[in-house]
Design an enzyme around this catalytic site. Structure first.
Site, PDB file in Angstrom:
ATOM      1  N   ARG A  42      -2.460   2.165   5.744  1.00 62.32           N
ATOM      2  CA  ARG A  42      -1.389   1.694   6.190  1.00 62.32           C
ATOM      3  C   ARG A  42      -0.615   2.761   7.126  1.00 62.32           C
ATOM      4  O   ARG A  42      -0.619   3.918   6.727  1.00 62.32           O
ATOM      5  CB  ARG A  42      -0.028   1.418   5.436  1.00 62.32           C
ATOM      6  CG  ARG A  42      -0.355   0.040   4.474  1.00 62.32           C
ATOM      7  CD  ARG A  42       0.830  -0.116   3.692  1.00 62.32           C
ATOM      8  NE  ARG A  42       0.572  -1.440   2.834  1.00 62.32           N
ATOM      9  CZ  ARG A  42       0.097  -1.449   1.695  1.00 62.32           C
ATOM     10  NH1 ARG A  42      -0.544  -0.443   0.984  1.00 62.32           N
ATOM     11  NH2 ARG A  42      -0.095  -2.593   0.710  1.00 62.32           N
ATOM     12  N   SER A  74      -3.070   8.460  -2.791  1.00 61.89           N
ATOM     13  CA  SER A  74      -3.020   7.835  -4.185  1.00 61.89           C
ATOM     14  C   SER A  74      -4.220   8.313  -4.935  1.00 61.89           C
ATOM     15  O   SER A  74      -4.605   7.270  -5.544  1.00 61.89           O
ATOM     16  CB  SER A  74      -2.538   6.607  -4.115  1.00 61.89           C
ATOM     17  OG  SER A  74      -1.399   6.276  -3.334  1.00 61.89           O
ATOM     18  N   ASP A 109       1.373   7.643  -4.133  1.00 63.92           N
ATOM     19  CA  ASP A 109       2.213   6.120  -3.996  1.00 63.92           C
ATOM     20  C   ASP A 109       3.479   6.169  -4.932  1.00 63.92           C
ATOM     21  O   ASP A 109       4.306   5.643  -4.668  1.00 63.92           O
ATOM     22  CB  ASP A 109       1.244   5.111  -4.035  1.00 63.92           C
ATOM     23  CG  ASP A 109       0.242   5.044  -4.945  1.00 63.92           C
ATOM     24  OD1 ASP A 109       0.163   5.860  -5.943  1.00 63.92           O
ATOM     25  OD2 ASP A 109      -0.610   3.978  -5.129  1.00 63.92           O
TER      26      ASP A 109
HETATM   27  P1  ADP Z   1      -3.138  -1.173  -3.092  1.00 65.08           P
HETATM   28  O1  ADP Z   1      -3.238  -1.117  -4.437  1.00 65.08           O
HETATM   29  O2  ADP Z   1      -4.624  -1.342  -2.553  1.00 65.08           O
HETATM   30  O3  ADP Z   1      -2.197  -0.075  -2.212  1.00 65.08           O
HETATM   31  P2  ADP Z   1      -1.768  -3.476  -3.030  1.00 65.08           P
HETATM   32  O4  ADP Z   1      -0.476  -2.974  -3.709  1.00 65.08           O
HETATM   33  O5  ADP Z   1      -1.332  -4.402  -1.672  1.00 65.08           O
HETATM   34  O6  ADP Z   1      -2.500  -2.437  -2.342  1.00 65.08           O
HETATM   35  O7  ADP Z   1      -2.341  -4.151  -4.122  1.00 65.08           O
HETATM   36  C1  ADP Z   1      -3.521  -4.981  -3.519  1.00 65.08           C
HETATM   37  C2  ADP Z   1      -4.217  -5.423  -4.936  1.00 65.08           C
HETATM   38  O8  ADP Z   1      -3.350  -6.128  -5.552  1.00 65.08           O
HETATM   39  C3  ADP Z   1      -5.600  -6.176  -4.742  1.00 65.08           C
HETATM   40  O9  ADP Z   1      -6.632  -5.391  -4.744  1.00 65.08           O
HETATM   41  C4  ADP Z   1      -5.378  -7.161  -6.015  1.00 65.08           C
HETATM   42  O10 ADP Z   1      -6.120  -6.719  -7.108  1.00 65.08           O
HETATM   43  C5  ADP Z   1      -4.095  -7.383  -6.080  1.00 65.08           C
HETATM   44  N1  ADP Z   1      -3.446  -8.572  -5.623  1.00 65.08           N
HETATM   45  C6  ADP Z   1      -3.070  -8.757  -4.446  1.00 65.08           C
HETATM   46  N2  ADP Z   1      -2.980 -10.275  -4.043  1.00 65.08           N
HETATM   47  C7  ADP Z   1      -2.772 -10.657  -5.374  1.00 65.08           C
HETATM   48  C8  ADP Z   1      -2.663 -12.057  -5.696  1.00 65.08           C
HETATM   49  N3  ADP Z   1      -2.185 -13.054  -5.288  1.00 65.08           N
HETATM   50  N4  ADP Z   1      -2.679 -12.185  -7.116  1.00 65.08           N
HETATM   51  C9  ADP Z   1      -3.284 -11.226  -7.909  1.00 65.08           C
HETATM   52  N5  ADP Z   1      -3.484 -10.019  -7.630  1.00 65.08           N
HETATM   53  C10 ADP Z   1      -3.218  -9.751  -6.450  1.00 65.08           C
HETATM   54 MG    MG Z   2      -0.976   1.031  -2.448  1.00 67.11          MG
END
Ligand code: ADP
Ligand code: MG
Length: 508
Positions: free
Chosen positions: A108, A177, A230
């Site tokens: 991001r 992170s 993060d």
């Molecule tokens: P990151 O952790 O990659 O920075 P996010 O906080 O957006 O990004 O988390 C994304 C992760 O959350 C995805 O890899 C997935 O495992 C989980 N996730 C996203 N949407 C869903 C959903 N609808 N149901 C379950 N798990 C989800």
């Molecule tokens: Mg994240």
């Protein structure tokens, strides 16, 4: 004639008997197969058991490991990393700030305009994009050139029309992170990669230097004012909105937590002085381990097959990167035990083919025929003929795996509260009865797609929190979602650590 009739009748009877035997035999076999599959589920349920007693053992183990990790370097699987963030945003932060958030599936770029009062974000622009898979295992130069290019494009778009001379030097908060040994609030060496990243030439290097060099290569005049995890960004945004925020938890692709600790409790760093008397500690709780964690053979296999065996044990039971694969492994075992799924699908043998959002979709499928489960099994796993009763079993598997994950995350949170005396047990240790103990309002900021997008996960986590703490205490503990907190919080910290401000941390 009569004899012929009798012969025919006897033949028919024999044939009928034979058919009946075949039918009964088939039924018995099918019942046996069904029993075997149900047996796999029962075994899973037993191995994933998270009674409140067991969760309390996990709480205690978490608090003990936190102490150990603060007492000495390498004293625990919890790294308990210093962040050099001693003051959290209060609202005095003002002006435009940028942030980069790198650490999961998406990358991001953000810009926020701060109004100079608590909770006063006047404008925010966020752009997300997936990190190209090949860059996760490429070189640091490739990765940071990609990041710097994205940032440059974003800045040019955002500032289009503004007089560049009126902008001055831009300050950037960098959310990175992965475990980092910080040397100041704006520098730190990468300890190791997690979550599928593997760029060997970066381990041991200063991540800010890598970024700063890439920014220079692109001709972007920007100073990295804060390097944050993060969790720390999330805590910063949480605190900006609500001064009672004491900890932050990420439950997304990976999982981790941080909290504000007293410097005198950070025994491994003698002579640490901060203006506030505290410092945010990045726990790296994904690596937490305890014999009280309910581990299954599927967890063991997943760990062995992973690029980082014996590492990130807590994360592998909880976070979005892994839940789908645990479920896949259970379904695979079931389909190998019995052909009631149809023939074993070779697709089901592929690691990570079943991602966690699909698990959520199957788990939350409330159609009577479980059409979403049927669709996912057909389209993703290539098992087109899974009968309804087996689809019900699959939903149950999703439930068991998700429930365990959510309840363990809740135990982790209570572990932090226990360490800082916010779990309501303070009344007992100080000799007072629980009834005259006044529990302070305690806010925990949460971010991450698994928590925010998976309702059942969230509900199981909240339920477990109440079970462990009891309702009277739990009502003082508030979990708040800080959307884009990891990035916006980094921008806030960049503002409070901008070149105009003096460093308030000293190591004597
Ligand atoms: P990151 O952790 O990659 O920075 P996010 O906080 O957006 O990004 O988390 C994304 C992760 O959350 C995805 O890899 C997935 O495992 C989980 N996730 C996203 N949407 C869903 C959903 N609808 N149901 C379950 N798990 C989800
Ligand atoms: Mg994240």
């Amino acid at each position: 004639m009569g004899r012929v009739m009798m012969g025919v009748a006897a033949g028919v009877a024999v044939a009928a008997c034979a058919v009946a035997t075949v039918v009964v035999g088939r039924r018995v076999r099918s019942r046996r197969k069904w029993k075997r599959v149900v047996g796999v589920l029962r075994e899973l349920e037993e191995a994933c058991e998270t009674t409140v007693g067991r969760l309390r053992q996990v709480v205690d183990a978490m608090a003990v490991e936190m102490h150990a990790g603060l007492a000495s370097e390498g004293g625990s699987k919890l790294k308990m990393l210093l962040t050099f963030v001693d003051n959290l945003p209060t609202g005095i932060e003002k002006g435009n700030c940028y942030a980069l958030d790198l650490g999961g599936t998406n990358f991001r770029v953000l810009r926020v305009k701060l109004g100079g009062q608590r909770s006063s974000i006047l404008a925010r622009d966020v752009e997300r994009q997936p990190i190209p898979q090949h860059l996760m295992t490429s070189t640091s130069g490739d990765l940071f050139d990609f990041i710097a290019s994205s940032l440059l494009q974003f800045v040019e778009k955002e500032e289009n029309g503004s007089e560049s001379s009126s902008i001055g030097r831009r300050e950037l908060g960098f959310t990175f992170s992965f475990p980092v040994k910080q040397t100041s609030v704006s520098s730190g060496l990468l300890i190791k990669w997690t979550k599928g990243f593997a760029i060997e030439d970066m381990v041991g290097k200063d991540v800010v230097e890598c970024l700063q060099q890439a920014l220079t290569r692109k001709g972007l005049d920007m100073r990295v004012a804060a390097l944050v995890n993060d969790t720390v960004g999330t805590l910063a945004l949480g605190h900006y909105h609500d001064a009672d925020t004491v900890a932050a938890v990420i439950i997304g692709t990976g999982t981790n937590a941080c909290y504000m600790e007293r410097t005198d409790a950070i025994i491994k760093c003698q002579g640490l002085l901060t203006a506030s008397g505290g410092m945010v500690v990045n726990m790296e709780w994904g690596n937490f381990w305890s014999s009280h964690l309910p581990r299954t053979s599927y967890d063991v296999d997943l760990d062995v097959d992973s690029p980082n065996p014996n590492d990130q044990g807590f994360e592998k039971m909880i976070s979005g990167m892994y839940l789908g694969d645990i479920v896949r492994r259970v379904i695979l075992r079931m389909s190998q035990e019995s052909d009631i799924f149809g023939p074993v699908s070779s697709t089901l043998l592929m690691p990570f083919i079943l991602r966690t959002p699909l698990v959520a979709a199957m788990h939350e499928d409330d159609s009577p025929e479980l059409t979403e489960v049927a669709r996912i099994m057909k389209d993703i796993v290539e098992m087109p003929d899974v009968p309804l009763k087996v689809r019900k079993l699959i939903v149950k598997v999703c439930d068991v795996v998700t429930r365990r994950a959510a309840r363990l995350a809740a135990a982790g949170i209570v572990g932090i509260l226990k360490k800082i005396g916010r779990d309501g047990s303070g009344g007992i240790t100080s000799g007072r009865s629980r009834s005259d103990f006044k529990m302070r309002r305690t806010v925990v900021a949460i971010e991450g797609g698994l928590y925010t997008s998976y309702r059942m996960f969230r509900e199981y986590l909240h339920e477990a929190l109440i079970e462990i703490l009891g309702e009277d205490i739990a009502k003082h503990v508030i979990l708040t979602v800080t959307e884009d907190g990891s990035g916006i919080g980094a921008a806030l910290l960049a503002a409070s650590h901008s070149s105009n401000n003096v460093d308030s941390v000293q190591l004597l």
